[in-house]
Scaffold this active site. Structure first.
Site, PDB file in Angstrom:
ATOM      1  N   LYS A  90       0.408   0.924   9.302  1.00  0.00           N
ATOM      2  CA  LYS A  90       0.556  -0.165  10.266  1.00  0.00           C
ATOM      3  C   LYS A  90       0.591   0.237  11.805  1.00  0.00           C
ATOM      4  O   LYS A  90       0.936   1.192  12.186  1.00  0.00           O
ATOM      5  CB  LYS A  90       1.648  -1.043   9.837  1.00  0.00           C
ATOM      6  CG  LYS A  90       1.139  -1.673   8.391  1.00  0.00           C
ATOM      7  CD  LYS A  90       1.758  -2.979   7.960  1.00  0.00           C
ATOM      8  CE  LYS A  90       1.181  -3.520   6.868  1.00  0.00           C
ATOM      9  NZ  LYS A  90       2.181  -4.493   6.085  1.00  0.00           N
ATOM     10  N   ARG A 145       3.162  -0.449  -1.215  1.00  0.00           N
ATOM     11  CA  ARG A 145       1.837  -0.661  -1.210  1.00  0.00           C
ATOM     12  C   ARG A 145       1.043   0.305  -0.151  1.00  0.00           C
ATOM     13  O   ARG A 145       1.509   0.267   0.866  1.00  0.00           O
ATOM     14  CB  ARG A 145       1.599  -2.401  -0.521  1.00  0.00           C
ATOM     15  CG  ARG A 145       0.108  -2.718  -0.466  1.00  0.00           C
ATOM     16  CD  ARG A 145       0.301  -4.340   0.149  1.00  0.00           C
ATOM     17  NE  ARG A 145      -0.947  -4.919   0.082  1.00  0.00           N
ATOM     18  CZ  ARG A 145      -1.946  -4.798   1.287  1.00  0.00           C
ATOM     19  NH1 ARG A 145      -1.261  -3.864   2.203  1.00  0.00           N
ATOM     20  NH2 ARG A 145      -3.196  -5.060   1.014  1.00  0.00           N
TER      21      ARG A 145
HETATM   22  N1  HH2 Z   1      -0.013  -5.857   4.489  1.00  0.00           N
HETATM   23  C1  HH2 Z   1      -1.279  -6.313   4.465  1.00  0.00           C
HETATM   24  C2  HH2 Z   1      -1.859  -7.087   3.779  1.00  0.00           C
HETATM   25  N2  HH2 Z   1      -1.409  -7.636   2.546  1.00  0.00           N
HETATM   26  N3  HH2 Z   1       0.732  -7.720   1.196  1.00  0.00           N
HETATM   27  C3  HH2 Z   1       1.922  -7.545   1.188  1.00  0.00           C
HETATM   28  N4  HH2 Z   1       2.636  -8.082  -0.118  1.00  0.00           N
HETATM   29  N5  HH2 Z   1       2.701  -6.886   1.989  1.00  0.00           N
HETATM   30  C4  HH2 Z   1       2.287  -6.161   3.054  1.00  0.00           C
HETATM   31  O1  HH2 Z   1       2.727  -5.485   3.883  1.00  0.00           O
HETATM   32  C5  HH2 Z   1       0.840  -6.502   3.442  1.00  0.00           C
HETATM   33  C6  HH2 Z   1       0.055  -7.305   2.427  1.00  0.00           C
HETATM   34  C7  HH2 Z   1      -1.950  -5.822   5.471  1.00  0.00           C
HETATM   35  O2  HH2 Z   1      -2.589  -4.450   5.336  1.00  0.00           O
HETATM   36  P1  HH2 Z   1      -4.295  -4.620   4.816  1.00  0.00           P
HETATM   37  O3  HH2 Z   1      -4.449  -5.191   3.636  1.00  0.00           O
HETATM   38  O4  HH2 Z   1      -4.800  -3.145   4.814  1.00  0.00           O
HETATM   39  O5  HH2 Z   1      -4.998  -5.317   6.251  1.00  0.00           O
HETATM   40  P2  HH2 Z   1      -5.762  -6.567   6.556  1.00  0.00           P
HETATM   41  O6  HH2 Z   1      -4.759  -7.586   6.209  1.00  0.00           O
HETATM   42  O7  HH2 Z   1      -6.427  -6.418   7.752  1.00  0.00           O
HETATM   43  O8  HH2 Z   1      -6.831  -6.622   5.304  1.00  0.00           O
END
Ligand code: HH2
Length: 275
Positions: A215, A254
């Site tokens: 992040k 995660r």
């Molecule tokens: N962070 C992201 C997406 N979903 N869900 C939960 N429960 N907790 C988190 O911290 C969280 C999440 C963001 O990360 P990522 O999926 O890699 O990115 P993007 O939203 O750009 O697809």
């Protein structure tokens, strides 16, 4: 088979974004064959559950409609679930959740903590696990000026209130996980405070999921200077944050980097088991 958290170690959730625009892996897994291979590699490296996402939540991401989101995720969810892999669907849309639960997903990960009223009934009917994540505002604008009097108290209280709303709508208490939403309407200081005081959120009794992987606060803290460290260089920072979260009581981590997460979590557990 209902999904159960491991009893004596943290649960590792591997991230699989089948999006063109996710912040760290956008565009890498839009080909279903590549996505499936990546998911299988994460399971081989020790992931307990794969979190499939078809819409990026990064600040400023373009929203997609439910039919496009289903088109992106459904083949991957169906194939993984059919192959016996536990799948969570990362969505805020009831139609997407419903399609994926029917295809065999065992959990719904909703970054809006069931803001859409229909989400609770979809999840209650499926008797799946439900992750309620805290977010201040909405992805497009959430990083503009996040404001709290006491971030740990407010995030904890709002998550408990979201859990109670879900229970009132038929979700079983035992099926609820909560997540402070690192980076979702939070300054760097808010993120650090939440991780360091995660124990107060864990005291609510709900299993706590934490997502710090790659992040932006990690990139910004590591620099150099004003320039954030690129996402592909944030592994060590992510592991440091995850281990602190684990020590403070996180039950689910995660992560995009499953092998490093599993190894560091095992060492942290081994140390923690020797008082
Ligand atoms: N962070 C992201 C997406 N979903 N869900 C939960 N429960 N907790 C988190 O911290 C969280 C999440 C963001 O990360 P990522 O999926 O890699 O990115 P993007 O939203 O750009 O697809």
């Amino acid at each position: 088979m209902p999904f159960q958290l491991p009893v004596h170690r943290v649960c590792v959730m591997g991230v699989l974004n089948v999006t063109p625009d996710s912040f760290s892996d956008g565009g890498q897994f839009t080909d279903p064959e590549k996505a499936l291979q990546h998911a299988r590699n994460m399971v081989a490296a020790g992931a307990d559950i794969i979190d499939v996402g078809g819409e990026s939540t990064r600040p400023g991401a373009e929203p997609v409609d439910a039919s496009e989101e289903i088109r992106r995720v459904i083949k991957v969810v169906t194939t993984l679930a059919f192959g016996g892999i536990a799948v969570s669907i990362d969505t805020s849309k009831p139609d997407v959740a419903k399609a994926c639960l029917e295809a065999g997903a065992v959990a719904v990960n909703d970054v809006t903590a069931l803001r859409d009223d229909d989400m609770a009934s979809v999840c209650a009917r499926a008797e799946c696990k439900v992750c309620l994540m805290h977010m201040q505002g909405e992805p497009r604008t959430m990083q503009a000026a996040p404001t709290y009097m006491d971030v740990v108290l407010e995030v904890g209280d709002e998550l408990v209130a979201a859990a109670e709303r879900a229970i009132a709508r038929g979700v079983k208490k035992d099926d609820i996980w909560i997540d402070p939403g690192i980076g979702f309407g939070k300054s760097i200081a808010h993120n650090l405070q939440l991780i360091n005081n995660l124990g107060e959120i864990a005291e609510t009794g709900y299993p706590v999921l934490v997502g710090v992987s790659r992040k932006s606060f990690i990139g910004k803290l590591l620099g150099p200077g004003e320039d954030p460290l690129p996402t592909e260089e944030r592994l060590e920072g992510s592991i440091a944050a995850q281990v602190i979260a684990q020590v403070r009581g996180a039950k689910i981590i995660r992560t995009h980097d499953v092998e490093a997460t599993v190894r560091s979590a095992r060492i942290a557990s081994a140390i923690l088991s020797h008082r």
